[in-house]
Every structure is written in C-alpha cells, then in structure tokens.
Design a protein around this motif. Structure first.
Motif, PDB file in Angstrom:
ATOM      1  N   ILE A 104       0.846  -1.192   0.000  1.00  0.00           N
ATOM      2  CA  ILE A 104       0.000   0.000   0.000  1.00  0.00           C
ATOM      3  C   ILE A 104       0.881   1.242   0.000  1.00  0.00           C
ATOM      4  O   ILE A 104       2.090   1.160   0.241  1.00  0.00           O
ATOM      5  CB  ILE A 104      -0.949   0.050   1.226  1.00  0.00           C
ATOM      6  CG1 ILE A 104      -0.157   0.128   2.536  1.00  0.00           C
ATOM      7  CG2 ILE A 104      -1.910  -1.112   1.216  1.00  0.00           C
ATOM      8  CD1 ILE A 104      -1.003   0.399   3.772  1.00  0.00           C
ATOM      9  N   GLU A 105       0.252   2.346  -0.261  1.00  0.00           N
ATOM     10  CA  GLU A 105       0.942   3.630  -0.155  1.00  0.00           C
ATOM     11  C   GLU A 105       0.419   4.322   1.098  1.00  0.00           C
ATOM     12  O   GLU A 105      -0.771   4.639   1.202  1.00  0.00           O
ATOM     13  CB  GLU A 105       0.677   4.485  -1.384  1.00  0.00           C
ATOM     14  CG  GLU A 105       1.545   5.715  -1.417  1.00  0.00           C
ATOM     15  CD  GLU A 105       1.443   6.455  -2.738  1.00  0.00           C
ATOM     16  OE1 GLU A 105       1.408   7.703  -2.693  1.00  0.00           O
ATOM     17  OE2 GLU A 105       1.381   5.793  -3.788  1.00  0.00           O
ATOM     18  N   ILE A 106       1.321   4.537   2.042  1.00  0.00           N
ATOM     19  CA  ILE A 106       0.941   5.170   3.298  1.00  0.00           C
ATOM     20  C   ILE A 106       0.890   6.681   3.086  1.00  0.00           C
ATOM     21  O   ILE A 106       1.844   7.263   2.558  1.00  0.00           O
ATOM     22  CB  ILE A 106       1.964   4.839   4.405  1.00  0.00           C
ATOM     23  CG1 ILE A 106       2.089   3.334   4.588  1.00  0.00           C
ATOM     24  CG2 ILE A 106       1.566   5.505   5.717  1.00  0.00           C
ATOM     25  CD1 ILE A 106       3.225   2.921   5.503  1.00  0.00           C
ATOM     26  N   PRO A 107      -0.195   7.325   3.496  1.00  0.00           N
ATOM     27  CA  PRO A 107      -0.237   8.789   3.412  1.00  0.00           C
ATOM     28  C   PRO A 107       0.943   9.385   4.198  1.00  0.00           C
ATOM     29  O   PRO A 107       1.300   8.890   5.264  1.00  0.00           O
ATOM     30  CB  PRO A 107      -1.570   9.156   4.067  1.00  0.00           C
ATOM     31  CG  PRO A 107      -2.402   7.924   3.958  1.00  0.00           C
ATOM     32  CD  PRO A 107      -1.441   6.786   4.035  1.00  0.00           C
ATOM     33  N   GLU A 108       1.521  10.421   3.649  1.00  0.00           N
ATOM     34  CA  GLU A 108       2.731  11.019   4.229  1.00  0.00           C
ATOM     35  C   GLU A 108       2.584  11.348   5.715  1.00  0.00           C
ATOM     36  O   GLU A 108       3.489  11.114   6.504  1.00  0.00           O
ATOM     37  CB  GLU A 108       3.115  12.275   3.445  1.00  0.00           C
ATOM     38  CG  GLU A 108       4.474  12.813   3.818  1.00  0.00           C
ATOM     39  CD  GLU A 108       4.899  13.969   2.950  1.00  0.00           C
ATOM     40  OE1 GLU A 108       5.587  14.858   3.488  1.00  0.00           O
ATOM     41  OE2 GLU A 108       4.538  14.003   1.762  1.00  0.00           O
ATOM     42  N   LYS A 109       1.424  11.867   6.095  1.00  0.00           N
ATOM     43  CA  LYS A 109       1.260  12.262   7.501  1.00  0.00           C
ATOM     44  C   LYS A 109       1.205  11.067   8.455  1.00  0.00           C
ATOM     45  O   LYS A 109       1.348  11.226   9.656  1.00  0.00           O
ATOM     46  CB  LYS A 109       0.031  13.145   7.678  1.00  0.00           C
ATOM     47  CG  LYS A 109      -1.292  12.471   7.470  1.00  0.00           C
ATOM     48  CD  LYS A 109      -2.398  13.486   7.672  1.00  0.00           C
ATOM     49  CE  LYS A 109      -3.767  12.926   7.402  1.00  0.00           C
ATOM     50  NZ  LYS A 109      -4.797  13.924   7.626  1.00  0.00           N
ATOM     51  N   HIS A 110       1.017   9.853   7.930  1.00  0.00           N
ATOM     52  CA  HIS A 110       0.982   8.647   8.763  1.00  0.00           C
ATOM     53  C   HIS A 110       2.246   7.799   8.615  1.00  0.00           C
ATOM     54  O   HIS A 110       2.335   6.726   9.195  1.00  0.00           O
ATOM     55  CB  HIS A 110      -0.241   7.791   8.434  1.00  0.00           C
ATOM     56  CG  HIS A 110      -1.531   8.446   8.755  1.00  0.00           C
ATOM     57  ND1 HIS A 110      -1.896   8.784  10.040  1.00  0.00           N
ATOM     58  CD2 HIS A 110      -2.550   8.862   7.955  1.00  0.00           C
ATOM     59  CE1 HIS A 110      -3.077   9.362  10.018  1.00  0.00           C
ATOM     60  NE2 HIS A 110      -3.497   9.428   8.768  1.00  0.00           N
ATOM     61  N   ASP A 111       3.190   8.290   7.834  1.00  0.00           N
ATOM     62  CA  ASP A 111       4.397   7.523   7.553  1.00  0.00           C
ATOM     63  C   ASP A 111       5.582   8.113   8.311  1.00  0.00           C
ATOM     64  O   ASP A 111       6.154   9.115   7.904  1.00  0.00           O
ATOM     65  CB  ASP A 111       4.682   7.514   6.048  1.00  0.00           C
ATOM     66  CG  ASP A 111       5.780   6.544   5.674  1.00  0.00           C
ATOM     67  OD1 ASP A 111       6.149   5.698   6.512  1.00  0.00           O
ATOM     68  OD2 ASP A 111       6.264   6.630   4.534  1.00  0.00           O
ATOM     69  N   SER A 112       5.932   7.496   9.410  1.00  0.00           N
ATOM     70  CA  SER A 112       7.062   7.952  10.220  1.00  0.00           C
ATOM     71  C   SER A 112       8.146   6.879  10.222  1.00  0.00           C
ATOM     72  O   SER A 112       8.034   5.880  10.945  1.00  0.00           O
ATOM     73  CB  SER A 112       6.609   8.255  11.646  1.00  0.00           C
ATOM     74  OG  SER A 112       7.726   8.525  12.456  1.00  0.00           O
ATOM     75  N   ILE A 113       9.168   7.078   9.409  1.00  0.00           N
ATOM     76  CA  ILE A 113      10.284   6.129   9.357  1.00  0.00           C
ATOM     77  C   ILE A 113      10.961   6.014  10.726  1.00  0.00           C
ATOM     78  O   ILE A 113      11.231   4.895  11.179  1.00  0.00           O
ATOM     79  CB  ILE A 113      11.300   6.524   8.255  1.00  0.00           C
ATOM     80  CG1 ILE A 113      10.636   6.504   6.871  1.00  0.00           C
ATOM     81  CG2 ILE A 113      12.529   5.620   8.296  1.00  0.00           C
ATOM     82  CD1 ILE A 113      10.173   5.160   6.399  1.00  0.00           C
ATOM     83  N   PRO A 114      11.237   7.138  11.429  1.00  0.00           N
ATOM     84  CA  PRO A 114      11.857   6.995  12.755  1.00  0.00           C
ATOM     85  C   PRO A 114      11.020   6.147  13.722  1.00  0.00           C
ATOM     86  O   PRO A 114      11.569   5.337  14.472  1.00  0.00           O
ATOM     87  CB  PRO A 114      11.996   8.437  13.250  1.00  0.00           C
ATOM     88  CG  PRO A 114      12.050   9.259  12.003  1.00  0.00           C
ATOM     89  CD  PRO A 114      11.144   8.549  11.033  1.00  0.00           C
ATOM     90  N   LEU A 115       9.706   6.305  13.697  1.00  0.00           N
ATOM     91  CA  LEU A 115       8.849   5.499  14.564  1.00  0.00           C
ATOM     92  C   LEU A 115       8.919   4.023  14.168  1.00  0.00           C
ATOM     93  O   LEU A 115       9.022   3.148  15.027  1.00  0.00           O
ATOM     94  CB  LEU A 115       7.400   5.993  14.521  1.00  0.00           C
ATOM     95  CG  LEU A 115       6.393   5.186  15.348  1.00  0.00           C
ATOM     96  CD1 LEU A 115       6.773   5.182  16.832  1.00  0.00           C
ATOM     97  CD2 LEU A 115       4.988   5.730  15.141  1.00  0.00           C
ATOM     98  N   SER A 116       8.872   3.754  12.882  1.00  0.00           N
ATOM     99  CA  SER A 116       8.961   2.363  12.408  1.00  0.00           C
ATOM    100  C   SER A 116      10.280   1.726  12.826  1.00  0.00           C
ATOM    101  O   SER A 116      10.298   0.571  13.278  1.00  0.00           O
ATOM    102  CB  SER A 116       8.825   2.310  10.882  1.00  0.00           C
ATOM    103  OG  SER A 116       7.552   2.749  10.483  1.00  0.00           O
ATOM    104  N   VAL A 117      11.369   2.465  12.696  1.00  0.00           N
ATOM    105  CA  VAL A 117      12.683   1.952  13.106  1.00  0.00           C
ATOM    106  C   VAL A 117      12.694   1.698  14.611  1.00  0.00           C
ATOM    107  O   VAL A 117      13.187   0.663  15.081  1.00  0.00           O
ATOM    108  CB  VAL A 117      13.820   2.916  12.680  1.00  0.00           C
ATOM    109  CG1 VAL A 117      15.145   2.534  13.325  1.00  0.00           C
ATOM    110  CG2 VAL A 117      13.943   2.945  11.162  1.00  0.00           C
TER     111      VAL A 117
END
Length: 140
Positions: A104-117
């Motif tokens: 899927i394509e995550i909306p930018e405002k819900h996509d936090s790479i630092p949080l995912s890491v």
C-alpha cells in the motif's frame, strides 16, 4: 537443593519500560479496531485509510502489538513463554511492515520512518533480551 537464579534488576527496568511502550501500541490498535479514531482527531479520509486494511493485515498487527505486550508481562513474570510471545510479535511486525511498505501507499502524515525503526529496534531487542534471560536461567 535447587539453584534458583536471582532476578536481575535490569529485568524489572526492561519489563516495565517495554510494558509502557507496548501499551501505546495496544492503545493505538484498540482505538482503531473499536472505531474511535475520530476522537483522536482523525479525518474521515484518515479513518477510511485505516479501515481499508484487509483482515489478514489487521491480524498481523494484532500479533505484533499483543505479542509484544504479552512478552513484556511474561518477562516481568519471569516466564520462558516471553520468548515465544516475542517471536509472535516479530512475525506480526514482519507481516505488518511488508503490508505497509510493499503493498500500500501510506499517506505522508501517517508515515514515520523513525517510529517504524524504533518499533523494530525495541521489538528485536526484547526478543534478544528474553532469549538471553531464558538462556541464563532467569526465565522459568
């Protein structure tokens, strides 16, 4: 005579800190699954995005958050089942990450790479830590 291993103080610190951290994941999961996202200030578009996830993706998310939460509790209880619970959490996290990053394509405002890491680092650390405590005989 039994050789009982004393509980190291760091186990309490790791267990309590990760329990609080994983509680945030449980809160997020429950608010989503119980349809309470509007009360968190999300728009209808945001809510539609989260509600569009297929059942299997929600099941993997549940495995991740509930497995990690249970892993924290089981660590505090000094249970060897913490390792199994955290393996389930890693499997859930793997599937959730695959779904989010590849399907899927995550909306930018819900996509936090630092949080995912951060989620990955903490979950893998927990599995490593529980495995180490089991090997050292701290977990029964």
């Amino acid at each position: 005579m039994t050789d009982q291993v004393k509980t190291p103080r760091h186990l309490w610190a790791v267990g309590i800190i990760t329990l609080l951290w994983n509680g945030i994941g449980i809160f997020s999961y429950l608010m989503t699954r119980l349809g309470k996202l509007e009360s968190l200030g999300m728009t209808a578009e945001d809510i539609a995005f989260f509600e569009s996830f297929p059942a299997w993706a929600n099941a993997l998310w549940a495995m991740g958050v509930w497995g990690a939460f249970a892993g924290s509790i089981l660590l505090l209880l000094r249970s060897r089942w913490a390792v199994t619970s955290l393996v389930i959490a890693v499997i859930g996290l793997l599937g959730t990450t695959y779904f989010q990053r590849m399907m899927i394509e995550i909306p930018e405002k819900h996509d936090s790479i630092p949080l995912s890491v951060m989620i990955w680092v903490i979950t893998v650390f927990m599995l490593w830590y529980a495995s180490r405590m089991k090997r050292e005989g701290v977990l029964r």
